[in-house]
Design a protein around this motif. Structure first.
Motif, PDB file in Angstrom:
ATOM      1  N   CYS A  13       3.332  23.552 -18.960  1.00  0.00           N
ATOM      2  CA  CYS A  13       4.698  23.331 -19.464  1.00  0.00           C
ATOM      3  C   CYS A  13       5.472  22.415 -18.525  1.00  0.00           C
ATOM      4  O   CYS A  13       6.216  21.528 -18.965  1.00  0.00           O
ATOM      5  CB  CYS A  13       5.431  24.657 -19.627  1.00  0.00           C
ATOM      6  SG  CYS A  13       4.609  25.826 -20.723  1.00  0.00           S
TER       7      CYS A  13
ATOM      8  N   LYS B 179       4.124  20.269 -16.413  1.00  0.00           N
ATOM      9  CA  LYS B 179       3.477  18.946 -16.471  1.00  0.00           C
ATOM     10  C   LYS B 179       3.973  18.163 -17.684  1.00  0.00           C
ATOM     11  O   LYS B 179       4.293  16.973 -17.576  1.00  0.00           O
ATOM     12  CB  LYS B 179       1.964  19.102 -16.513  1.00  0.00           C
ATOM     13  CG  LYS B 179       1.224  17.785 -16.494  1.00  0.00           C
ATOM     14  CD  LYS B 179      -0.279  17.984 -16.435  1.00  0.00           C
ATOM     15  CE  LYS B 179      -0.970  16.639 -16.383  1.00  0.00           C
ATOM     16  NZ  LYS B 179      -2.424  16.777 -16.260  1.00  0.00           N
ATOM     17  N   LYS B 180       4.061  18.825 -18.830  1.00  0.00           N
ATOM     18  CA  LYS B 180       4.532  18.172 -20.052  1.00  0.00           C
ATOM     19  C   LYS B 180       5.935  17.614 -19.877  1.00  0.00           C
ATOM     20  O   LYS B 180       6.303  16.589 -20.446  1.00  0.00           O
ATOM     21  CB  LYS B 180       4.504  19.160 -21.218  1.00  0.00           C
ATOM     22  CG  LYS B 180       5.040  18.601 -22.508  1.00  0.00           C
ATOM     23  CD  LYS B 180       5.015  19.618 -23.629  1.00  0.00           C
ATOM     24  CE  LYS B 180       5.626  19.013 -24.890  1.00  0.00           C
ATOM     25  NZ  LYS B 180       5.626  19.962 -25.994  1.00  0.00           N
ATOM     26  N   ARG B 181       6.727  18.295 -19.036  1.00  0.00           N
ATOM     27  CA  ARG B 181       8.132  17.907 -18.827  1.00  0.00           C
ATOM     28  C   ARG B 181       8.335  17.133 -17.520  1.00  0.00           C
ATOM     29  O   ARG B 181       9.442  16.975 -17.043  1.00  0.00           O
ATOM     30  CB  ARG B 181       9.003  19.158 -18.875  1.00  0.00           C
ATOM     31  CG  ARG B 181       9.051  19.716 -20.313  1.00  0.00           C
ATOM     32  CD  ARG B 181       9.440  21.190 -20.347  1.00  0.00           C
ATOM     33  NE  ARG B 181       9.481  21.666 -21.725  1.00  0.00           N
ATOM     34  CZ  ARG B 181       8.413  22.094 -22.405  1.00  0.00           C
ATOM     35  NH1 ARG B 181       7.217  22.114 -21.841  1.00  0.00           N
ATOM     36  NH2 ARG B 181       8.527  22.501 -23.659  1.00  0.00           N
TER      37      ARG B 181
END
Length: 119
Positions: A83, A85-87
Motif C-alpha cells: 500500500c 509502495k503504491k502511494r
C-alpha cells in the motif's frame, strides 16, 4: 495481556473512521494490551509526516494527538508495504516509530492469537 490489531483503511477519505480507529487503539494500549495499528489502503497516509495534522473530528481529540499518544504509550504502528509502495511512501516520509511491514508480519501476529477490529 491480550494482543490487539486495529486495522485502519481510511484517512482523509473518511476522517471519522480514521479517528475512531485511533480512539480504540489508544483505549487498548492504555488498558495494558499489546496493540498494533495496521494502516492499509488509504490509511497509510495517516503515517505520513504532516498528513494527519489537520484532521479533527468534532467531539474527539485531533488525530495527530491520538496518533502521538498511541506511539508514546507503547503502541506499534505498522504500514502496509504494498500500500505504501503504491502511494510512493517510504519510511523516511513517515512519522517517528512507523514501520513498513509486509502482510506476513500481520499474519504472524494474528496467528499468535491477536484479535482484530477494522475501521
Amino acid at each position: 495481556m491480550a494482543k490487539i490489531v486495529v486495522s485502519i483503511t481510511s484517512a482523509k477519505n473518511d476522517t471519522d473512521k480514521a479517528t475512531l480507529g485511533f480512539v480504540v487503539a489508544n483505549a487498548s494500549v492504555a488498558s495494558g494490551q499489546e496493540t498494533v495499528v495496521f494502516l492499509s489502503t488509504e490509511g497509510v497516509y495517516l503515517a505520513q509526516q504532516g498528513y494527519a495534522d489537520d484532521i479533527h473530528e468534532e467531539g474527539f481529540a485531533p488525530l495527530i494527538d491520538l496518533l502521538t499518544n498511541f506511539r508514546e504509550a507503547g503502541g506499534t504502528l505498522w504500514v502496509c508495504s504494498p500500500c505504501a509502495k503504491k502511494r510512493n511512501l517510504v519510511e523516511k516520509d513517515l512519522v517517528s516509530g512507523a514501520v513498513i511491514v509486509g502482510g506476513a508480519s500481520l499474519i504472524e501476529y494474528l496467528a499468535q492469537g491477536a484479535a482484530c477490529i477494522s475501521y
